[in-house]
Write a protein that holds these residues in place. Structure first.
Motif, mmCIF file in Angstrom:
data_model
loop_
_atom_site.group_PDB
_atom_site.id
_atom_site.type_symbol
_atom_site.label_atom_id
_atom_site.label_comp_id
_atom_site.label_asym_id
_atom_site.label_seq_id
_atom_site.Cartn_x
_atom_site.Cartn_y
_atom_site.Cartn_z
ATOM 1 N N SER A 1 -1.284 12.818 -0.542
ATOM 2 C CA SER A 1 -2.122 12.635 0.411
ATOM 3 C C SER A 1 -3.397 11.731 0.176
ATOM 4 O O SER A 1 -3.830 11.700 -1.039
ATOM 5 C CB SER A 1 -2.431 13.879 1.047
ATOM 6 O OG SER A 1 -3.428 14.561 0.355
ATOM 7 N N GLU A 2 -4.216 11.384 1.240
ATOM 8 C CA GLU A 2 -5.567 10.700 1.085
ATOM 9 C C GLU A 2 -6.387 11.758 0.500
ATOM 10 O O GLU A 2 -7.439 11.378 -0.188
ATOM 11 C CB GLU A 2 -6.129 10.244 2.701
ATOM 12 C CG GLU A 2 -4.943 9.045 3.316
ATOM 13 C CD GLU A 2 -3.797 9.687 3.915
ATOM 14 O OE1 GLU A 2 -3.568 11.006 3.808
ATOM 15 O OE2 GLU A 2 -3.273 8.984 4.746
ATOM 16 N N THR A 3 -6.402 12.902 0.924
ATOM 17 C CA THR A 3 -7.302 14.052 0.234
ATOM 18 C C THR A 3 -7.392 14.178 -1.123
ATOM 19 O O THR A 3 -8.253 14.301 -1.934
ATOM 20 C CB THR A 3 -7.222 15.092 1.117
ATOM 21 O OG1 THR A 3 -5.894 15.576 1.349
ATOM 22 C CG2 THR A 3 -7.986 15.313 2.489
ATOM 23 N N LEU B 1 1.782 8.618 -1.171
ATOM 24 C CA LEU B 1 3.165 8.915 -0.742
ATOM 25 C C LEU B 1 3.401 9.304 0.797
ATOM 26 O O LEU B 1 4.473 9.100 1.477
ATOM 27 C CB LEU B 1 3.847 9.996 -1.689
ATOM 28 C CG LEU B 1 5.223 9.950 -1.834
ATOM 29 C CD1 LEU B 1 5.926 8.780 -2.301
ATOM 30 C CD2 LEU B 1 5.615 11.133 -2.718
ATOM 31 N N GLY B 2 2.355 9.964 1.356
ATOM 32 C CA GLY B 2 2.483 10.605 2.670
ATOM 33 C C GLY B 2 2.975 11.684 2.585
ATOM 34 O O GLY B 2 3.303 12.423 3.874
ATOM 35 N N PHE C 1 -1.502 2.273 1.070
ATOM 36 C CA PHE C 1 -1.332 3.330 2.203
ATOM 37 C C PHE C 1 -2.654 4.257 2.233
ATOM 38 O O PHE C 1 -2.410 5.358 2.921
ATOM 39 C CB PHE C 1 -0.157 3.785 2.132
ATOM 40 C CG PHE C 1 0.978 2.727 2.381
ATOM 41 C CD1 PHE C 1 1.401 2.603 3.613
ATOM 42 C CD2 PHE C 1 1.834 2.216 1.276
ATOM 43 C CE1 PHE C 1 2.212 1.774 3.964
ATOM 44 C CE2 PHE C 1 2.771 1.363 1.566
ATOM 45 C CZ PHE C 1 2.729 0.913 2.866
ATOM 46 N N ASN C 2 -3.668 4.143 1.536
ATOM 47 C CA ASN C 2 -4.786 4.825 1.738
ATOM 48 C C ASN C 2 -5.511 4.335 3.023
ATOM 49 O O ASN C 2 -5.405 3.078 3.266
ATOM 50 C CB ASN C 2 -5.911 4.760 0.448
ATOM 51 C CG ASN C 2 -6.941 5.545 0.771
ATOM 52 O OD1 ASN C 2 -6.842 6.948 1.479
ATOM 53 N ND2 ASN C 2 -8.031 5.514 -0.038
ATOM 54 N N LYS D 1 -8.186 1.761 9.180
ATOM 55 C CA LYS D 1 -6.892 1.085 9.152
ATOM 56 C C LYS D 1 -6.128 1.815 7.761
ATOM 57 O O LYS D 1 -6.645 2.693 6.781
ATOM 58 C CB LYS D 1 -7.216 -0.416 8.735
ATOM 59 C CG LYS D 1 -7.811 -1.019 9.999
ATOM 60 C CD LYS D 1 -7.763 -2.571 9.857
ATOM 61 C CE LYS D 1 -9.089 -3.136 9.110
ATOM 62 N NZ LYS D 1 -9.132 -4.561 8.976
ATOM 63 N N THR D 2 -4.938 1.308 7.721
ATOM 64 C CA THR D 2 -4.226 1.833 6.453
ATOM 65 C C THR D 2 -3.960 0.482 5.476
ATOM 66 O O THR D 2 -3.602 -0.565 5.936
ATOM 67 C CB THR D 2 -3.006 2.499 6.859
ATOM 68 O OG1 THR D 2 -2.977 3.553 7.800
ATOM 69 C CG2 THR D 2 -2.072 2.876 5.593
ATOM 70 N N CYS D 3 -4.193 0.618 4.335
ATOM 71 C CA CYS D 3 -4.117 -0.165 3.120
ATOM 72 C C CYS D 3 -2.505 -0.646 3.372
ATOM 73 O O CYS D 3 -1.738 0.289 2.907
ATOM 74 C CB CYS D 3 -4.490 -0.085 1.997
ATOM 75 S SG CYS D 3 -4.474 -1.096 0.777
ATOM 76 N N ARG D 4 -2.250 -1.913 3.334
ATOM 77 C CA ARG D 4 -0.641 -2.165 3.235
ATOM 78 C C ARG D 4 -0.192 -2.122 1.702
ATOM 79 O O ARG D 4 0.983 -2.328 1.452
ATOM 80 C CB ARG D 4 -0.437 -3.753 3.814
ATOM 81 C CG ARG D 4 -1.186 -4.752 3.004
ATOM 82 C CD ARG D 4 -0.697 -6.085 3.713
ATOM 83 N NE ARG D 4 -1.914 -7.096 3.219
ATOM 84 C CZ ARG D 4 -1.442 -7.622 2.173
ATOM 85 N NH1 ARG D 4 -0.335 -7.511 1.315
ATOM 86 N NH2 ARG D 4 -2.363 -8.651 1.811
ATOM 87 N N LEU D 5 -1.136 -1.912 0.818
ATOM 88 C CA LEU D 5 -0.745 -2.023 -0.724
ATOM 89 C C LEU D 5 -0.609 -0.296 -1.164
ATOM 90 O O LEU D 5 0.497 0.091 -1.617
ATOM 91 C CB LEU D 5 -1.423 -2.625 -1.668
ATOM 92 C CG LEU D 5 -1.628 -4.282 -1.581
ATOM 93 C CD1 LEU D 5 -2.512 -4.760 -2.348
ATOM 94 C CD2 LEU D 5 -0.241 -4.646 -1.638
#
Lengths: 198, 198
Positions: free
Chosen positions: B88-90, B108-109, B60-61, B54-58
């Protein structure tokens, strides 16, 4: 660092050839961003592959059908008098794509390695002898192997192995590739191109 | 050239980032040679990923649990007064692996692209403003973005966006990497290392 499902999938992707842990992580985060249907399609295609694909007992190429042997070996229009020995299924596909070769194939399963001679037992040399022995129409064996040191070493080994069969043995021509420039060709290539001039 | 299941899986693998058709074919023939269990594990890991993550809504990780928010955002021991913005997540995982940063994150994506400004709408800039606005304890935002032209352009853009919030904005230090040699450092790096001397 990563959560369990992500870690697990990075591990699985890292096992694939040419995919390191960084590339695997990139793929996993790409899949996370994509819709579930893309992932399902990929997973289903992986499962289908193992269900559908068989290895031909004559040429050792992979194929899909209910038949006993592959479409090329079963094709009555293919010339039974010439056999093209390739290292891999992808090399076979490269030659077959030309649509000019109409003979049979044999997938050796690799090349001899100068260092790890223990790897040599994975090469289908015994099966090759058997296939050649069983084909009474055979007149020529083309050793279509890479012009690398492994390929050359395999060619020399196979020439020794196949000599008693009495069939003609040929190799691919070496030379300047189409669109290549003499200036940039290495000495071995240029020498081969000169020797093989016609 | 290839049979349907092989063609289909080469197509699917070719869609993944960093995997071309040749690399995809290598992977497929690797899977054909491997036992069915390896393929099943890979396929199952792909399916599990989409089910669990899932993606965290705070921040976004991505995370895996029954909880509403991720373990980092939910951790009462993390410093709420500093927020580290990563592309990014990485990148988040790289910083988290250090075990020295104890603040919060925001994914940030991506980064701003100089050319395709249409891509900018995928960046979570509105969500970043919202997260910052909702965190009354916040005193510093670290823009931990790549020191590339895209990263620098994103930093300048975010500095403008976050100025009205009145929090301190910092960037990562630029300099010679550990083990690097002055002789091989480019001018921008060397200049930054000199300016940032301490």
């Amino acid at each position: 660092m990563y959560s369990p499902s992500i870690k697990k999938l990075i591990e699985e992707f890292s096992k694939l050839p040419g995919v390191g842990p960084r590339a695997a992580a990139r793929i996993v985060f790409y899949l996370i961003k994509k819709d579930a249907a893309s992932s399902s399609r990929l997973a289903a295609a992986i499962i289908d592959l193992k269900k559908e694909v068989k290895t031909c007992r004559l040429c050792f190429n992979v194929y899909e059908s209910e038949k006993e042997i592959c479409a090329i070996c079963a094709d009555p229009k293919r010339n039974k008098d010439v056999l093209c020995v390739v290292a891999s299924e992808t090399d076979l596909a490269s030659i077959e794509k030309l649509k000019t070769y109409r003979g049979l194939y044999f997938v050796l399963g690799g090349l001899r390695s100068g260092f790890k001679s223990s790897q040599d037992r994975f090469l289908r040399t015994a099966e090759l002898s058997k296939t050649i022995g069983a084909n009474k129409a055979l007149r020529e064996v083309i050793l279509a192997l890479n012009p690398t040191s492994e390929g050359q070493s395999t060619i020399i080994f196979l020439e020794g192995l196949l000599k008693p069969c009495g069939v003609k043995i040929s190799r691919l021509a070496l030379g300047i590739p189409f669109g290549g420039e003499l200036e940039y060709a290495d000495e071995d290539t240029l020498n081969s191109a000169l020797e093989g001039r016609k």
